[in-house]
Every structure is written in C-alpha cells, then in structure tokens.
Design an enzyme around this catalytic site. Structure first.
Site, PDB file in Angstrom:
ATOM      1  N   ASN A 101      -4.439  -7.440   4.640  1.00 28.83           N
ATOM      2  CA  ASN A 101      -4.646  -6.073   4.167  1.00 28.83           C
ATOM      3  C   ASN A 101      -6.079  -5.931   3.678  1.00 28.83           C
ATOM      4  O   ASN A 101      -6.440  -6.430   2.616  1.00 28.83           O
ATOM      5  CB  ASN A 101      -3.663  -5.757   3.028  1.00 28.83           C
ATOM      6  N   TRP A 102      -6.896  -5.267   4.506  1.00 26.82           N
ATOM      7  CA  TRP A 102      -8.322  -5.155   4.185  1.00 26.82           C
ATOM      8  C   TRP A 102      -8.615  -4.144   3.079  1.00 26.82           C
ATOM      9  O   TRP A 102      -9.746  -4.089   2.576  1.00 26.82           O
ATOM     10  CB  TRP A 102      -9.106  -4.767   5.445  1.00 26.82           C
ATOM     11  N   LYS A 103      -7.654  -3.321   2.731  1.00 23.81           N
ATOM     12  CA  LYS A 103      -7.827  -2.292   1.697  1.00 23.81           C
ATOM     13  C   LYS A 103      -9.056  -1.423   2.024  1.00 23.81           C
ATOM     14  O   LYS A 103      -9.318  -1.152   3.193  1.00 23.81           O
ATOM     15  CB  LYS A 103      -7.886  -2.934   0.316  1.00 23.81           C
ATOM     16  N   HIS A 121       2.805   0.254  -0.742  1.00 22.61           N
ATOM     17  CA  HIS A 121       2.010  -0.778  -1.416  1.00 22.61           C
ATOM     18  C   HIS A 121       1.880  -0.423  -2.890  1.00 22.61           C
ATOM     19  O   HIS A 121       1.835   0.749  -3.269  1.00 22.61           O
ATOM     20  CB  HIS A 121       0.629  -0.880  -0.767  1.00 22.61           C
ATOM     21  N   GLU A 165      -0.477  -0.368  -4.900  1.00 27.15           N
ATOM     22  CA  GLU A 165      -1.604   0.511  -5.236  1.00 27.15           C
ATOM     23  C   GLU A 165      -1.295   1.955  -4.866  1.00 27.15           C
ATOM     24  O   GLU A 165      -1.727   2.886  -5.562  1.00 27.15           O
ATOM     25  CB  GLU A 165      -2.860   0.009  -4.523  1.00 27.15           C
ATOM     26  N   GLU A 176       5.587  -8.180  -3.510  1.00 28.63           N
ATOM     27  CA  GLU A 176       4.274  -8.341  -4.125  1.00 28.63           C
ATOM     28  C   GLU A 176       4.389  -8.093  -5.620  1.00 28.63           C
ATOM     29  O   GLU A 176       4.410  -6.951  -6.067  1.00 28.63           O
ATOM     30  CB  GLU A 176       3.241  -7.406  -3.488  1.00 28.63           C
ATOM     31  N   GLY A 218      -4.677  -9.322  -6.766  1.00 30.12           N
ATOM     32  CA  GLY A 218      -6.093  -9.212  -7.108  1.00 30.12           C
ATOM     33  C   GLY A 218      -6.459  -9.796  -8.456  1.00 30.12           C
ATOM     34  O   GLY A 218      -7.573  -9.612  -8.929  1.00 30.12           O
ATOM     35  N   SER A 235      -2.339 -12.707  -4.342  1.00 30.45           N
ATOM     36  CA  SER A 235      -3.347 -13.771  -4.452  1.00 30.45           C
ATOM     37  C   SER A 235      -3.006 -14.974  -3.568  1.00 30.45           C
ATOM     38  O   SER A 235      -3.139 -16.131  -3.989  1.00 30.45           O
ATOM     39  CB  SER A 235      -3.521 -14.196  -5.919  1.00 30.45           C
ATOM     40  N   GLY A 263      -4.517 -10.272   0.677  1.00 35.79           N
ATOM     41  CA  GLY A 263      -5.502  -9.268   0.290  1.00 35.79           C
ATOM     42  C   GLY A 263      -6.918  -9.783   0.427  1.00 35.79           C
ATOM     43  O   GLY A 263      -7.499  -9.801   1.511  1.00 35.79           O
ATOM     44  N   GLY A 264      -7.517 -10.213  -0.682  1.00 33.73           N
ATOM     45  CA  GLY A 264      -8.922 -10.603  -0.710  1.00 33.73           C
ATOM     46  C   GLY A 264      -9.315 -11.635   0.326  1.00 33.73           C
ATOM     47  O   GLY A 264     -10.378 -11.532   0.958  1.00 33.73           O
TER      48      GLY A 264
END
Length: 267
Positions: free
Chosen positions: A13-15, A107, A109, A178, A184, A224, A245-246
């Site tokens: 997930n590049w956000k 998600h 967010e 999640e 994050g 993470s 994610g990151g």
C-alpha cells in the site's frame, strides 16, 4: 503458514507517495524482483500472489508497467456509486477501466480521517464485487480499544457489517487485520497476537458464512510489516499474507517480504 487452500497474498500500500516517474520505477523493480513468485500457480501455495495498491493518479502508469505481468494492480479506495455527481470520488467501473483488479476498502486511515463507517464499507464492498474487483476489507482495533480488552468485540462488529451477502458473493473477499496502533508506528503485533486475532476473525467468518467459507478466506496482517519480521509472522497458521505500508516503498525490502521464507524454512 497458510492453509493449502489459501494462496498467500503480499500487498503493498503506497498510500499518498511517489511521482508518476517514481511509481513506474518502483513497479518495474517489484515486477522484476517477484516475477517468479507472483507467476506461480495456485497449486504452489507457498509462492505468494503479489499486489500493488497505488494512488489514483498513478494507476494507468503502473498498469502499463504491469501489463502481461502476474503482479496485480489495486486502488486504495472505491466509491459505491457507478457514476454521477460525486466530485472527487472514483467508481469501481472506473478502476477496472484504469486496469485495476483489486481495491482496498475501509483502511483505518479512511475510517479515522475520512469518516468511513461500517455502512460505507459494506456499500463499497458491494460495488467492488459487482465490478469484478477483488476487495481487501481492512478491520482492526485502536490502542485504546486493545487496552480496554475490546479487540475481539471491535473485530466482530466490523465483520458483522459484512453480512447480507452469500458465501458465493464473497468468494474473492480478502480480509486485512490491521491493528491501528501498529500502523506506521514501528510497533508490530507479536506473531502470537496476530495469530490470536486472525483465528478469531476466521471463527467469526465461520459463524457468519460457514466453515467451508472460513477455511478458504484469506486474512492478511498489516501493521509495520518488515523484511525482519515477515518470516515469523507468516509462520503463523492463520496468517495468509501481509498488507505492507512503508516498506512497500522500498523495492528491496518489499521484494524480500514477497519472497518470505515458509514456516519450515524459517525454523
């Protein structure tokens, strides 16, 4: 490791990151780095399916990079109406037209920052299924909810919001657990914590749609996930993949995650 019925899925997930040029370059690197694993047939469950969930602006660019490639393309959200006066939204048919095969829904967010409710998640799920997209529905508890020992209650509520479909309707459904407190933050649920939550989700799915459905339901862990912890996470019997994610923005790290070591190899 995942049941033989369930092929692992490693999703990035590049956000809200990367320019078009950067998106193309990263997609190309991933395509080349996971080509062998992503191309493996479902008869080889240890080889994962790989997907990239990219910003709307980069969908067509990444679609061109992934053309004739087994790596799947996904959107980060979808709207429930097919068309109309909904400024700023993108429909499921539009996502398909842009080259998408999958979409994230709900998600944390989206829920926390943009007010996505369980009702909205259900409507988006219905639209995604109608368009032939594979939906990845995200659920999970906040730190306050975990500390109040409400994790299972929250997960059950979010799962119950998915009722009203038949098991056949949901044959493509993927759930992503999640824990919000691990997204994050650098904190990761321990393998045992992740397994407990995944097992509860599977049992809840069995209550809603039957044991047969639950045994084939893919449940991903997101929070993470890194190259350093993916092997121990994926060694758990009810973890069927990861929503990254990151580290999905770092080609080498994501490729290592996608080529995680199976349980037998990790021991």
């Amino acid at each position: 490791m995942t049941d033989a019925l369930r092929r692992p899925l490693i999703a990035g997930n590049w956000k809200m990151h990367l320019s078009l040029a950067e998106s193309a370059a990263l997609a190309k690197a991933v395509k080349e780095g996971v080509a062998g694993a992503a191309a493996a047939p479902t008869s080889a469950p240890a080889s994962p399916e790989v997907a990239l969930f990219v910003p709307f602006t980069a969908l067509t660019v990444v679609a061109q990079v992934l053309k004739d490639c087994p790596v799947k393309l996904g959107a980060q959200d979808v709207y429930w109406e097919a068309q109309g006066a909904f400024t700023g939204e993108v429909s499921a048919p539009q996502l398909v037209d842009a080259g998408c095969q999958m979409t994230l829904i709900g998600h944390s967010e989206r829920r926390r920052l943009f007010g996505d409710t369980d009702e909205a998640v259900k409507k988006k799920l219905k639209a995604a299924l109608a368009a032939g997209l594979t939906p990845v529905v995200c659920i999970g508890e906040t730190l306050d909810e975990r500390q109040a020992q409400r994790t299972f209650r929250v997960l059950e509520t979010q799962m119950t919001a998915l009722t009203g479909f038949s098991p056949a309707d949901l044959s493509r459904l993927v759930i992503a657990y999640e824990p919000v407190w691990a997204i994050g933050t650098g904190q990761t649920a321990t393998p045992a914590q992740a397994q407990d939550a995944h097992l509860f989700i599977r049992k809840t799915a069995a209550k809603l749609y039957g044991e047969g459905f639950a045994s084939g339901l893919r449940i991903l862990y997101g929070g993470s996930v890194k190259a350093e912890n993916v092997d121990s996470l994926m060694a758990q019997p009810d973890l069927d993949g990861a929503l990254v994610g990151g580290d999905s923005l770092k080609a080498a790290s994501f490729i290592r995650i996608a080529n995680f070591k199976a349980a037998a190899e990790a021991k």
